[in-house]
Scaffold this motif. Structure first.
Motif, PDB file in Angstrom:
ATOM      1  N   UNK A  33       7.293   7.683  -2.216  1.00 41.26           N
ATOM      2  CA  UNK A  33       7.911   6.434  -1.760  1.00 41.26           C
ATOM      3  C   UNK A  33       8.235   5.540  -2.954  1.00 41.26           C
ATOM      4  N   UNK A  34       7.278   5.399  -3.847  1.00 45.81           N
ATOM      5  CA  UNK A  34       7.481   4.541  -5.025  1.00 45.81           C
ATOM      6  C   UNK A  34       8.687   5.000  -5.833  1.00 45.81           C
ATOM      7  N   UNK A  35       8.780   6.301  -6.114  1.00 44.75           N
ATOM      8  CA  UNK A  35       9.898   6.825  -6.901  1.00 44.75           C
ATOM      9  C   UNK A  35      11.224   6.664  -6.162  1.00 44.75           C
ATOM     10  N   UNK A  36      11.222   6.873  -4.858  1.00 47.42           N
ATOM     11  CA  UNK A  36      12.454   6.730  -4.074  1.00 47.42           C
ATOM     12  C   UNK A  36      12.924   5.277  -4.059  1.00 47.42           C
ATOM     13  N   UNK A  37      11.998   4.362  -3.908  1.00 50.15           N
ATOM     14  CA  UNK A  37      12.341   2.941  -3.904  1.00 50.15           C
ATOM     15  C   UNK A  37      12.893   2.521  -5.263  1.00 50.15           C
ATOM     16  N   UNK A  55       0.826  -1.217   0.000  1.00 53.24           N
ATOM     17  CA  UNK A  55       0.000   0.000   0.000  1.00 53.24           C
ATOM     18  C   UNK A  55       0.858   1.264   0.000  1.00 53.24           C
ATOM     19  N   UNK A  56       1.977   1.246   0.736  1.00 48.07           N
ATOM     20  CA  UNK A  56       2.902   2.391   0.704  1.00 48.07           C
ATOM     21  C   UNK A  56       3.315   2.694  -0.728  1.00 48.07           C
ATOM     22  N   UNK A  57       3.684   1.647  -1.454  1.00 44.97           N
ATOM     23  CA  UNK A  57       4.136   1.827  -2.832  1.00 44.97           C
ATOM     24  C   UNK A  57       3.006   2.273  -3.749  1.00 44.97           C
ATOM     25  N   UNK A  58       1.820   1.742  -3.513  1.00 42.79           N
ATOM     26  CA  UNK A  58       0.683   2.082  -4.363  1.00 42.79           C
ATOM     27  C   UNK A  58       0.160   3.489  -4.102  1.00 42.79           C
ATOM     28  N   UNK A  59       0.199   3.926  -2.852  1.00 42.22           N
ATOM     29  CA  UNK A  59      -0.460   5.178  -2.500  1.00 42.22           C
ATOM     30  C   UNK A  59       0.466   6.398  -2.498  1.00 42.22           C
ATOM     31  N   UNK A  60       1.779   6.193  -2.458  1.00 47.40           N
ATOM     32  CA  UNK A  60       2.696   7.328  -2.381  1.00 47.40           C
ATOM     33  C   UNK A  60       3.667   7.327  -3.550  1.00 47.40           C
ATOM     34  N   UNK A  61       3.503   8.275  -4.450  1.00 46.64           N
ATOM     35  CA  UNK A  61       4.436   8.415  -5.567  1.00 46.64           C
ATOM     36  C   UNK A  61       5.836   8.715  -5.056  1.00 46.64           C
TER      37      UNK A  61
END
Length: 113
Positions: free
Chosen positions: A34-38, A26-32
């Motif tokens: 977090x997703x971009x940093x990962x 959900x962190x990855x799905x809901x936060x651009x």
């Protein structure tokens, strides 16, 4: 060629960041953010892997170097086709082992210069 220790530290730091940042799918799905940093840190891991000499990678087959470099290529070149569930699966099922093996190499590796 630079000391492999430099690249291993980059891989370890990126792995630590990912594991400390992405707590759930959900962190990855809901936060651009977090997703971009990962994804950026996976790219760093793959690039650092590519900078290790082929001989070094052959000497340490316990780490899936080809997969790390290949995942970086997919994230950069096929970014619009990468399912975030795949990224989460890598975080859950592959990254902890990679992190552990790289940390072991940094701690015990006698061929690191």
């Amino acid at each position: 060629m630079k000391n492999p220790r430099l690249y291993l530290r980059q891989i370890l730091e990126a792995a630590d960041f990912i594991l400390e940042t992405a707590h759930s799918l959900q962190d990855l799905q809901s936060s651009k953010l977090i997703r971009d940093a990962v994804i950026r840190n996976f790219e760093v891991m793959g690039e650092a892997t590519k900078r290790l000499s082929p001989a070094f990678r052959v000497q340490h087959p316990q780490i899936p170097w080809r997969s790390l470099a290949g995942f970086r290529d997919v994230l950069i070149h096929d970014y619009d086709e990468v399912a975030i569930e795949v990224v989460w699966d890598v975080i859950q099922n592959s990254l902890p082992m990679v992190r552990l093996e790289v940390a072991r190499l940094l701690e015990y590796g006698s061929d690191l210069g």
